[in-house]
Design an enzyme around this catalytic site. Structure first.
Site, mmCIF file in Angstrom:
data_model
loop_
_atom_site.group_PDB
_atom_site.id
_atom_site.type_symbol
_atom_site.label_atom_id
_atom_site.label_comp_id
_atom_site.label_asym_id
_atom_site.label_seq_id
_atom_site.Cartn_x
_atom_site.Cartn_y
_atom_site.Cartn_z
ATOM 1 C CG HIS A 34 -17.168 18.403 15.350
ATOM 2 N ND1 HIS A 34 -18.280 17.685 15.730
ATOM 3 C CD2 HIS A 34 -16.120 17.539 15.446
ATOM 4 C CE1 HIS A 34 -17.937 16.443 16.007
ATOM 5 N NE2 HIS A 34 -16.630 16.328 15.859
ATOM 6 C CB ALA A 35 -22.185 20.887 14.258
ATOM 7 C CG HIS A 37 -17.595 17.707 20.051
ATOM 8 N ND1 HIS A 37 -16.754 18.061 19.039
ATOM 9 C CD2 HIS A 37 -17.084 16.548 20.572
ATOM 10 C CE1 HIS A 37 -15.771 17.184 18.937
ATOM 11 N NE2 HIS A 37 -15.943 16.253 19.848
ATOM 12 C CG LEU A 186 -20.073 17.066 11.453
ATOM 13 C CD1 LEU A 186 -20.760 18.129 12.314
ATOM 14 C CD2 LEU A 186 -19.376 17.724 10.264
HETATM 15 P P1 AMP Z 1 -14.324 13.196 20.910
HETATM 16 O O1 AMP Z 1 -14.038 14.628 21.215
HETATM 17 O O2 AMP Z 1 -14.061 12.827 19.495
HETATM 18 O O3 AMP Z 1 -13.744 12.250 21.915
HETATM 19 O O4 AMP Z 1 -15.901 13.033 21.056
HETATM 20 C C1 AMP Z 1 -16.577 13.433 22.224
HETATM 21 C C2 AMP Z 1 -18.019 12.986 22.125
HETATM 22 O O5 AMP Z 1 -18.603 13.561 20.948
HETATM 23 C C3 AMP Z 1 -18.161 11.467 21.979
HETATM 24 O O6 AMP Z 1 -19.284 11.033 22.741
HETATM 25 C C4 AMP Z 1 -18.398 11.290 20.504
HETATM 26 O O7 AMP Z 1 -19.128 10.125 20.181
HETATM 27 C C5 AMP Z 1 -19.204 12.532 20.190
HETATM 28 N N1 AMP Z 1 -19.163 12.855 18.763
HETATM 29 C C6 AMP Z 1 -18.050 12.964 17.983
HETATM 30 N N2 AMP Z 1 -18.405 13.214 16.712
HETATM 31 C C7 AMP Z 1 -19.757 13.270 16.680
HETATM 32 C C8 AMP Z 1 -20.725 13.489 15.655
HETATM 33 N N3 AMP Z 1 -20.377 13.701 14.388
HETATM 34 N N4 AMP Z 1 -22.038 13.482 15.995
HETATM 35 C C9 AMP Z 1 -22.416 13.256 17.290
HETATM 36 N N5 AMP Z 1 -21.548 13.053 18.299
HETATM 37 C C10 AMP Z 1 -20.250 13.047 18.003
#
Ligand code: AMP
Length: 284
Positions: A34-35, A37, A186
């Site tokens: 999503h935005a 990432h 998000l």
């Molecule tokens: P995930 O795919 O949920 O394991 O997240 C991968 C990376 O994206 C991690 O470093 C998360 O902290 C980051 N991330 C997830 N959601 C957000 C968000 N809303 N804003 C910024 N970074 C995010």
């Protein structure tokens, strides 16, 4: 953009990416991008010559009753989004590739104290799984910089500590939490929310913001009962609150004053969906 579906393919590309001392930035993800990432990917793009993104739903960080099997997987759309974002290599290993011997008897990395607090209490092996896979991915990708989201602030602090303790020569950077227009952070898990739950979900961030603003006005003499009041408000609105706490950023110790940088951390369930959020409060 190259898609490396296993460690052998990745190993072939990494030396080319690093040729001529080019700086490689890495963004580990579990996909369903999503935005939030993509903002981290843009940040990585801005600070390095080449960007590697991994997409891997890591079984080691899920416990038996959690959503490993139902976690949203949207690989084709993710690859298309990363191509548009100018990523150089997408690494999409299989579980067998990352854990050829399985996860049961696998070596684990445990970051004590930071990893035992907050989400570590309710999800006891979660951060061991995160640290172990991130360490392995670091070893495979060999990045100079890695970018993590402040959305998962506890995870970010734990990774920074792991890198420091294990003397890894990787610069850990962080990007701010990206939110929907109504303030909800998000998250890939937001899509689990039923319509009525989604309507209530932004109250989590609104409540955190209001609490932080109130704490700031109290400075030295903080009345932490406002956290209990905020929890009660959230419970009335339908959240089951796991925790809402003020903790220091250095050690995640429970704090009762703003003598050092702190954050309010919250985890709460709406129906079957567990939401987390945080707001940092700098020392006055
Ligand atoms: P995930 O795919 O949920 O394991 O997240 C991968 C990376 O994206 C991690 O470093 C998360 O902290 C980051 N991330 C997830 N959601 C957000 C968000 N809303 N804003 C910024 N970074 C995010």
């Amino acid at each position: 953009m190259i898609v490396a579906p296993d460690t052998t393919a990745l190993r072939n590309h990494i030396p080319r990416l690093k040729e001529g001392s080019r700086c490689v930035a890495f963004v580990p993800t579990m996909g369903n991008l999503h935005a939030g990432h993509l903002a981290l990917v843009r940040q990585a793009r801005g600070c390095a010559d080449a960007v590697v993104v991994s997409i891997f739903v890591n079984p080691m960080q899920f416990s038996a009753h959690e959503d490993l099997n139902t976690y949203p997987r949207t690989l084709d759309a993710d690859i298309a989004a990363l191509e548009s974002a100018g990523v150089d290599v997408v690494f999409t290993p299989t579980v067998k590739d990352v854990y050829p011997e399985g996860i049961e008897a696998h070596t684990a990395i445990h970051v004590p104290v930071l990893g035992d607090a907050l989400c570590g209490k309710g999800r006891p092996s979660h951060f061991d799984g995160v640290c172990t896979v991130v360490y392995k991915l670091f070893d495979m990708v060999k990045p100079d910089v890695a970018v993590f989201g402040e959305k998962d602030l506890q995870q970010l602090l734990i990774i920074k500590r792991m890198v420091k303790d294990l003397n890894l020569a990787i610069d850990i950077q962080s990007g701010p939490t990206q939110r929907a227009a109504d303030g909800l952070a998000l998250s890939s898990r937001n899509q689990y929310l039923m319509q009525a739950e989604r309507a209530v979900a932004p109250r989590l961030w609104e409540t955190l913001k209001a609490c932080a603003a109130e704490l700031k006005t109290m400075a030295g003499q903080m009345d932490l009962s406002i956290l209990d009041a905020a929890k009660a408000t959230l419970e009335q609105e339908g959240f089951a609150v796991d925790y809402l706490e003020l903790r220091t950023l250095s050690t995640l110790t429970v704090s009762s004053c703003l003598s050092e940088d702190c954050a309010l951390f919250v985890a709460a369930r709406l129906g079957n969906t567990r939401l987390i959020d945080n707001i940092q409060i700098t020392a006055t």
